[in-house]
Design a protein around this motif. Structure first.
Motif, PDB file in Angstrom:
ATOM      1  N   GLY A 146      45.098  24.342  26.736  1.00 58.43           N
ATOM      2  CA  GLY A 146      45.483  23.124  26.719  1.00 58.43           C
ATOM      3  C   GLY A 146      45.151  22.559  28.206  1.00 58.43           C
ATOM      4  O   GLY A 146      44.535  21.385  28.387  1.00 58.43           O
ATOM      5  N   LEU A 147      45.547  23.262  29.267  1.00 53.22           N
ATOM      6  CA  LEU A 147      45.186  22.822  30.690  1.00 53.22           C
ATOM      7  C   LEU A 147      43.882  22.959  30.819  1.00 53.22           C
ATOM      8  O   LEU A 147      43.454  22.140  31.724  1.00 53.22           O
ATOM      9  CB  LEU A 147      46.078  23.989  31.415  1.00 53.22           C
ATOM     10  CG  LEU A 147      47.459  23.743  31.387  1.00 53.22           C
ATOM     11  CD1 LEU A 147      48.484  24.702  32.383  1.00 53.22           C
ATOM     12  CD2 LEU A 147      48.034  22.392  31.853  1.00 53.22           C
ATOM     13  N   ALA A 178      41.643  22.374  28.795  1.00 52.58           N
ATOM     14  CA  ALA A 178      40.772  21.142  28.179  1.00 52.58           C
ATOM     15  C   ALA A 178      41.172  19.920  29.071  1.00 52.58           C
ATOM     16  O   ALA A 178      40.131  19.040  29.276  1.00 52.58           O
ATOM     17  CB  ALA A 178      41.561  21.039  26.896  1.00 52.58           C
ATOM     18  N   LEU A 179      42.455  19.983  29.700  1.00 55.29           N
ATOM     19  CA  LEU A 179      42.795  18.613  30.524  1.00 55.29           C
ATOM     20  C   LEU A 179      41.769  18.969  31.628  1.00 55.29           C
ATOM     21  O   LEU A 179      41.400  17.984  32.553  1.00 55.29           O
ATOM     22  CB  LEU A 179      44.263  18.843  30.986  1.00 55.29           C
ATOM     23  CG  LEU A 179      45.303  18.023  30.157  1.00 55.29           C
ATOM     24  CD1 LEU A 179      46.453  18.545  30.475  1.00 55.29           C
ATOM     25  CD2 LEU A 179      44.916  16.785  30.021  1.00 55.29           C
ATOM     26  N   MET A 238      38.858  20.077  31.923  1.00 52.65           N
ATOM     27  CA  MET A 238      37.610  19.946  31.557  1.00 52.65           C
ATOM     28  C   MET A 238      37.354  18.297  31.327  1.00 52.65           C
ATOM     29  O   MET A 238      36.478  17.686  32.056  1.00 52.65           O
ATOM     30  CB  MET A 238      37.197  20.438  30.201  1.00 52.65           C
ATOM     31  CG  MET A 238      35.825  19.798  29.640  1.00 52.65           C
ATOM     32  SD  MET A 238      35.712  20.394  28.187  1.00 52.65           S
ATOM     33  CE  MET A 238      34.357  19.239  27.459  1.00 52.65           C
ATOM     34  N   LEU A 239      38.381  17.591  30.741  1.00 50.65           N
ATOM     35  CA  LEU A 239      38.372  16.069  30.820  1.00 50.65           C
ATOM     36  C   LEU A 239      38.413  15.762  32.210  1.00 50.65           C
ATOM     37  O   LEU A 239      37.810  14.436  32.448  1.00 50.65           O
ATOM     38  CB  LEU A 239      39.533  15.678  30.078  1.00 50.65           C
ATOM     39  CG  LEU A 239      39.608  15.915  28.555  1.00 50.65           C
ATOM     40  CD1 LEU A 239      40.901  15.277  27.892  1.00 50.65           C
ATOM     41  CD2 LEU A 239      38.325  15.549  27.760  1.00 50.65           C
ATOM     42  N   VAL A 255      38.572  10.323  24.316  1.00 55.30           N
ATOM     43  CA  VAL A 255      39.824  10.422  25.463  1.00 55.30           C
ATOM     44  C   VAL A 255      40.652   8.973  25.252  1.00 55.30           C
ATOM     45  O   VAL A 255      42.132   9.429  25.184  1.00 55.30           O
ATOM     46  CB  VAL A 255      39.117  10.249  26.695  1.00 55.30           C
ATOM     47  CG1 VAL A 255      40.164  10.278  27.796  1.00 55.30           C
ATOM     48  CG2 VAL A 255      38.600  11.793  26.912  1.00 55.30           C
ATOM     49  N   PRO A 310      50.562  16.922  23.677  1.00 51.73           N
ATOM     50  CA  PRO A 310      49.421  16.416  24.770  1.00 51.73           C
ATOM     51  C   PRO A 310      48.430  17.711  24.966  1.00 51.73           C
ATOM     52  O   PRO A 310      47.220  17.305  25.314  1.00 51.73           O
ATOM     53  CB  PRO A 310      50.499  16.296  26.056  1.00 51.73           C
ATOM     54  CG  PRO A 310      51.776  16.126  25.565  1.00 51.73           C
ATOM     55  CD  PRO A 310      52.013  16.719  24.323  1.00 51.73           C
ATOM     56  N   LEU A 311      48.810  18.967  24.793  1.00 49.27           N
ATOM     57  CA  LEU A 311      47.895  19.781  24.890  1.00 49.27           C
ATOM     58  C   LEU A 311      46.928  20.000  23.837  1.00 49.27           C
ATOM     59  O   LEU A 311      45.723  19.938  23.994  1.00 49.27           O
ATOM     60  CB  LEU A 311      48.731  21.299  25.297  1.00 49.27           C
ATOM     61  CG  LEU A 311      49.453  21.437  26.351  1.00 49.27           C
ATOM     62  CD1 LEU A 311      49.977  22.705  26.478  1.00 49.27           C
ATOM     63  CD2 LEU A 311      48.724  21.351  27.426  1.00 49.27           C
ATOM     64  N   LEU A 312      47.566  19.840  22.746  1.00 53.08           N
ATOM     65  CA  LEU A 312      46.386  19.725  21.344  1.00 53.08           C
ATOM     66  C   LEU A 312      45.479  18.420  21.793  1.00 53.08           C
ATOM     67  O   LEU A 312      44.459  18.654  21.208  1.00 53.08           O
ATOM     68  CB  LEU A 312      47.532  19.585  20.138  1.00 53.08           C
ATOM     69  CG  LEU A 312      48.234  20.824  19.839  1.00 53.08           C
ATOM     70  CD1 LEU A 312      49.257  20.537  18.809  1.00 53.08           C
ATOM     71  CD2 LEU A 312      47.384  21.835  19.326  1.00 53.08           C
ATOM     72  N   ALA A 342      44.588  17.039  24.210  1.00 53.82           N
ATOM     73  CA  ALA A 342      43.553  17.490  25.317  1.00 53.82           C
ATOM     74  C   ALA A 342      42.378  18.401  24.722  1.00 53.82           C
ATOM     75  O   ALA A 342      41.292  18.083  24.794  1.00 53.82           O
ATOM     76  CB  ALA A 342      44.119  17.979  26.482  1.00 53.82           C
ATOM     77  N   ILE A 343      42.828  19.500  23.999  1.00 57.63           N
ATOM     78  CA  ILE A 343      41.972  20.141  23.127  1.00 57.63           C
ATOM     79  C   ILE A 343      41.128  19.757  22.191  1.00 57.63           C
ATOM     80  O   ILE A 343      40.090  19.899  22.127  1.00 57.63           O
ATOM     81  CB  ILE A 343      42.626  21.410  22.785  1.00 57.63           C
ATOM     82  CG1 ILE A 343      43.376  22.252  23.817  1.00 57.63           C
ATOM     83  CG2 ILE A 343      42.019  22.171  21.636  1.00 57.63           C
ATOM     84  CD1 ILE A 343      44.292  23.348  23.053  1.00 57.63           C
ATOM     85  N   ALA A 366      38.367  17.504  24.077  1.00 60.31           N
ATOM     86  CA  ALA A 366      37.448  18.382  24.807  1.00 60.31           C
ATOM     87  C   ALA A 366      36.515  19.070  23.799  1.00 60.31           C
ATOM     88  O   ALA A 366      35.184  19.043  24.036  1.00 60.31           O
ATOM     89  CB  ALA A 366      38.115  19.656  25.741  1.00 60.31           C
ATOM     90  N   ILE A 413      34.364  16.479  22.428  1.00 64.17           N
ATOM     91  CA  ILE A 413      33.127  15.927  23.271  1.00 64.17           C
ATOM     92  C   ILE A 413      32.172  16.981  23.357  1.00 64.17           C
ATOM     93  O   ILE A 413      30.679  16.934  23.464  1.00 64.17           O
ATOM     94  CB  ILE A 413      33.729  15.684  24.757  1.00 64.17           C
ATOM     95  CG1 ILE A 413      34.674  14.484  24.806  1.00 64.17           C
ATOM     96  CG2 ILE A 413      32.615  15.803  25.983  1.00 64.17           C
ATOM     97  CD1 ILE A 413      35.258  14.180  26.112  1.00 64.17           C
ATOM     98  N   VAL A 425      41.317   9.020  31.203  1.00 66.13           N
ATOM     99  CA  VAL A 425      41.866  10.261  30.912  1.00 66.13           C
ATOM    100  C   VAL A 425      43.419  10.054  31.051  1.00 66.13           C
ATOM    101  O   VAL A 425      44.178  10.707  30.015  1.00 66.13           O
ATOM    102  CB  VAL A 425      41.336  11.241  31.825  1.00 66.13           C
ATOM    103  CG1 VAL A 425      41.857  12.607  31.530  1.00 66.13           C
ATOM    104  CG2 VAL A 425      39.799  11.378  31.686  1.00 66.13           C
ATOM    105  N   VAL A 466      46.448  10.755  28.197  1.00 61.71           N
ATOM    106  CA  VAL A 466      47.344  11.820  28.092  1.00 61.71           C
ATOM    107  C   VAL A 466      48.822  11.231  27.877  1.00 61.71           C
ATOM    108  O   VAL A 466      49.693  11.659  27.268  1.00 61.71           O
ATOM    109  CB  VAL A 466      47.282  12.617  29.467  1.00 61.71           C
ATOM    110  CG1 VAL A 466      48.483  13.478  29.792  1.00 61.71           C
ATOM    111  CG2 VAL A 466      46.005  13.418  29.613  1.00 61.71           C
TER     112      VAL A 466
END
Lengths: 156, 266, 267
Positions: free
Chosen positions: A18-19, A21-22, A24-25, B100, B160-162, B164-165, B168, B171, B203, B207
């Motif tokens: 997750g981190l 991915a963040l 990367m964003l 995003v 939030p982690l999911l 972001a994954i 990512a 994209i 971004v 989040v």
């Protein structure tokens, strides 16, 4: 409780993913570099008309992005728009007589500032003003000129 | 006669509205009782780890697969439209912004409601139906702290982690389709993206959305489970309500948040 | 012993649940160190009584005092302190399904004590040995039979060495062997650990066999109470019907209904 080690590893991997991915964003997708490299130096330029230029629009020289528009405001005395741009530190040699024009990226693309280097010995420093500018082309005006065949001074 | 019908309808409506309000109030009180239990979790990380595994790690496969396909489809669809305007260079930023700002948080929250929210509601509801919560109370263990708080925290951490994954992966999926299938220049994909996606406006706002969704979906799930009638029918209803209510809440909140965050950009 | 105040005192207890009166002014004393059984037909709110003693429900009026403290007036903290000294065995066992047998018994110890893991292990094994399930410690609750689940729950209920233990229908739905095991365990644990035991049940024979004192409840009231031997000789018809399981008597075989003949003739 026996599987707790495996659980912890899984959760650790999940949080790391997750981190990542963040990250990367932030790093690869967004413009973090323009925030991180807070340095750079500022020069400003006055335009008669900025068209659709917005804050954070790119500043390019020979097509290469060397900075961004950091501020746009209207000067009530000269009736002009004062555009401040932040140029990255590595491009520290721009001749003092560099000219700036507001251009469009393709037919429908965004506005950006294109710089055209001059021939002066001195270079632009923080807080300097670019004297030679060319405003954005406003499509309606162009069409008007074309239709009525009038050759008004195009330099504005 | 007509008047009587009107008053009956009004009465029904009032009854319904009061019932809703009462439920909302109970949900808020419930949250109020759970939140003080959250700091105590720091002393027992094992509980958090367990719940983050059940909620987050187990939701990973569906989120990754969905993200990949959403990204790829997005690239395909947008390309077909954009190529007509000669704007295919902007494919990268458009895919990235859609994911995003919007699709990442929202689609992940909807998947999360279906995958983790329903499981949470069913689990807690069943624990109630089988007297496990009652027996904890009798063992002087507060189920709100022991059962609900770690699940709430796990959900709030996971979504939030999911998201972001999801973004990512999406994209990257868009990148694969754009460069591999559609012949978009790979440098253009990334550099245009970097030029147009803002760290804070896009971004960070995405989040923030996913954090809000994480709180709301998990809250609804644990509340519905805890509030379920202790029968198999009650648990089934709680599960359904969790998915329906949290999906609606996500979509409604998404509109409000979007209006607040991006509304003044024009 | 007679001079010692009862561990649980219930006075004038009234309780309603969704408009239905469950208890209508009952008085019960639970003596220390003994096995007291509370019996009555299904639906007389015997389980509710245990929940009232445990502070999970509040009476409408009257009071429930445990060890001199009025349960309904205790602060949350004090109530939880009190509950640590109570064990309760739910009808279903109510084991935590995501934990193994061992972890279920260790659960109260881990939640309430800061004992080192080796000590917890020893304590858990002692309790499991007491119920004869030391060998089943790695099983998950789903793999247990109903009787075994109840024995595990019993081991869990006595994990913290409480002063009293409450059993909710411990015998219902058990095969004769598990029933015998449970009867023996309940009496043994009570005597060996010097606890006070409350059993709520409608299984007359098993309960009468181990109880020191019986309370018979019906329709929200205490019908009769006394030692099992005395109740066997009771003059009350209702008591005789209940203790001997007669199909008809003061509790009619038929649910209240209009006259059968009249109803048949109606269109």
């Amino acid at each position: 409780m026996r599987q707790s080690r495996a659980l912890e590893i899984w959760v650790g991997a999940f949080v790391a993913a997750g981190l990542a991915a963040l990250l990367m964003l932030a790093m690869k997708v967004s413009n973090i570099t323009s925030y991180v490299q807070g340095g750079g130096y500022r020069v400003s330029a006055a335009f008669e008309n900025i068209g659709g230029l917005t804050v954070r629009a790119p500043v390019r020289i020979a097509g290469v992005r060397i900075g961004r528009v950091s501020d746009i405001r209207y000067d009530g005395e000269s009736f002009q728009a004062i555009v401040t741009m932040r140029i990255d530190d590595q491009y520290d040699y721009l001749p003092a007589d560099t000219s700036a024009s507001i251009l469009t990226d393709g037919l429908l693309g965004e506005n950006y500032i294109g710089l055209e280097p001059g021939g002066a010995e001195e270079s632009l420093k923080d807080g300097d003003r670019i004297e030679i500018t060319q405003s954005a082309m406003v499509l309606e005006k162009l069409i008007g000129q074309f239709l009525f065949g009038r050759s008004k001074g195009s330099g504005d | 006669m007509n008047q009587r019908i009107t008053t009956t309808v009004l009465q029904r409506l009032g009854h319904w509205a009061l019932g809703r309000l009462q439920r909302l109030g109970r949900g808020n009180l419930f949250l109020l009782h759970v939140v003080p239990g959250l700091p105590g979790l720091l002393a027992r990380p094992g509980l958090m780890v367990q719940q983050t595994f059940a909620i987050g790690v187990l939701s990973l496969p569906i989120v990754v697969v969905a993200g990949l396909f959403v990204g790829m489809v997005l690239a395909l669809q947008l390309y077909n439209t954009m190529v007509d305007f000669g704007a295919e260079q902007s494919l990268g930023p458009v895919v990235a912004l859609s994911l995003v700002r919007e699709l990442g948080p929202v689609v992940t929250a909807l998947l999360f409601a279906g995958r983790a929210g329903s499981a949470l509601a069913a689990e807690i509801g069943l624990m109630k139906a089988t007297e496990q919560l009652s027996s904890m109370e009798m063992m002087a263990v507060d189920p709100l702290r022991r059962v609900v708080a770690p699940r709430l925290a796990g959900g709030i951490l996971s979504l939030p982690l999911l998201s972001a994954i999801f973004s990512a992966v999406g994209i990257s999926g868009g990148f694969l389709v754009a460069t591999g299938l559609l012949g978009v220049d790979s440098n253009a994909y990334w550099s245009q993206m970097r030029a147009n996606v803002d760290l804070f406006d896009d971004v960070a706002n995405g989040v923030i959305k996913s954090v809000v969704f994480g709180v709301v979906v998990t809250w609804i799930a644990v509340f519905e489970g805890y509030d379920a009638a202790p029968t198999s029918e009650g648990v089934a209803r709680a599960t359904t309500r969790t998915v329906v209510n949290s999906s609606l809440a996500v979509l409604g909140l998404d509109f409000i948040l979007t209006a607040l965050m991006f509304g003044d950009n024009t | 012993m007679a001079s010692e105040p009862p561990l649980v005192e219930i006075r004038g207890l009234r309780f309603e649940y969704s408009g239905r009166t469950i208890f209508d002014g009952i008085d019960i004393d639970i003596r220390r160190g003994g096995v007291t059984a509370i019996m009555g037909p299904s639906g007389t709110g015997k389980t509710t009584l245990l929940r009232l003693i445990g502070g999970q429900e509040r009476p409408m009026s009257g009071c429930v005092r445990v060890d001199g403290m009025e349960v309904a007036r205790l602060s949350r903290k004090r109530l939880y302190e009190l509950r640590k000294r109570m064990g309760m065995l739910f009808q279903s066992g109510a084991l935590l399904t995501d934990l193994s047998v061992f972890d279920n018994v260790a659960f109260p110890l881990r939640e309430h004590t800061r004992l080192p893991e080796e000590m917890i292990r020893d304590l858990v094994l002692v309790k499991l040995q007491a119920v004869g399930l030391r060998g089943a410690r790695d099983l998950m609750p789903a793999a247990l039979s109903g009787g075994m689940a109840r024995r595990v729950a019993l081991a869990r209920a006595i994990a913290l060495d409480p002063m009293m233990i409450m059993y909710d229908e411990p015998f219902s739905g058990q095969d004769p062997i598990s029933m015998g095991v449970l009867v023996k365990l309940i009496r043994e644990i009570n005597d060996a650990l010097g606890m006070t035991t409350i059993i709520v049940s409608h299984d007359v024979h098993e309960t009468a066999a181990i109880a020191d004192y019986l309370y018979l409840l019906s329709e929200g009231r205490v019908v009769e109470h006394g030692t099992p031997a005395r109740l066997q000789r009771s003059g009350s018809e209702w008591t005789r019907q209940f203790l001997n399981g007669l199909p008809d008597g003061p509790v009619p075989f038929h649910y209240p209904a209009p006259e059968f003949g009249v109803e048949l003739l109606q269109p």
